[in-house]
Scaffold this motif. Structure first.
Motif, PDB file in Angstrom:
ATOM      1  N   VAL A  18      34.086  43.750  36.393  1.00 39.09           N
ATOM      2  CA  VAL A  18      34.071  44.739  37.468  1.00 39.09           C
ATOM      3  C   VAL A  18      33.157  44.189  38.550  1.00 39.09           C
ATOM      4  CG1 VAL A  18      33.491  47.108  38.137  1.00 39.09           C
ATOM      5  CG2 VAL A  18      34.435  46.665  35.847  1.00 39.09           C
ATOM      6  N   VAL A  29      38.529  45.715  39.682  1.00 34.80           N
ATOM      7  CA  VAL A  29      38.497  45.849  38.231  1.00 34.80           C
ATOM      8  C   VAL A  29      39.561  44.907  37.664  1.00 34.80           C
ATOM      9  CG1 VAL A  29      38.746  47.430  36.272  1.00 34.80           C
ATOM     10  CG2 VAL A  29      37.772  48.262  38.432  1.00 34.80           C
ATOM     11  N   VAL A  60      34.027  53.778  39.796  1.00 35.69           N
ATOM     12  CA  VAL A  60      34.520  53.108  38.595  1.00 35.69           C
ATOM     13  C   VAL A  60      33.915  53.745  37.335  1.00 35.69           C
ATOM     14  CG1 VAL A  60      34.537  50.896  37.360  1.00 35.69           C
ATOM     15  CG2 VAL A  60      34.946  50.962  39.819  1.00 35.69           C
TER      16      VAL A  60
END
Length: 160
Positions: free
Chosen positions: A79, A90, A107
């Motif tokens: 990430v 990602v 995220v």
């Protein structure tokens, strides 16, 4: 002009990261049933639309705050945060295939996480198009690490 320049720079960083991660996905068994012939998958954005595709990379638009989900069971490889946009890329491996979700906000996964198909990995990011209009989108690509090439994204969402 500056937004286009930033996108180009981001793409160059992504290309380098994909090369590195392609080596790391060799032998990955999480999501190993994924293949180039996989079809009928859900788009990674809830209520999203495939707005444009340049063959191997697709822009998927949606509503501000929409969930971004993994298209298949996989292993989060990396990430990365973009310092300019404050959005993330990602990287998820499905067996030896590598998907890249860029322009993701909020995220919810980290490197090493196993994700299920349709599991939320973040929310859709926003940006500005070449006309200065704001919109919410992600960019999405899939790489076949064994053959070292990007695959046509739209093929995975076609209904059987």
């Amino acid at each position: 002009k500056s937004a286009v320049k930033r996108q180009r720079e981001q793409q160059q960083r992504l290309d380098k990261a994909v090369e590195e991660l392609s080596r790391l996905t060799r032998g990955n068994t999480v999501g190993a049933s994924f293949s180039a012939s996989t079809k009928s998958l859900n788009l990674p954005v809830n209520n999203g639309a495939l707005s444009k595709s340049s063959g191997s990379t697709a822009t998927i638009t949606g509503s501000r705050g929409s969930a971004v989900r993994s298209i298949y069971e996989g292993l989060v490889m990396r990430v990365d945060r973009n310092d300019i946009t404050n959005h993330y890329s990602v990287f998820i491996a499905y067996g030896e295939y590598l998907s890249v979700y860029t322009n993701v906000s909020n995220v919810t996964v980290k490197a090493g996480d196993k994700v299920k198909q349709d599991q939320q990995i973040g929310t859709i990011g926003h940006g500005v198009d070449h006309n200065g209009k704001e919109y919410s989108y992600i960019q999405f690509a899939i790489h076949d690490t064994r053959k070292g090439k990007q695959l046509s994204v739209t093929d995975f969402f076609k209904k059987k």
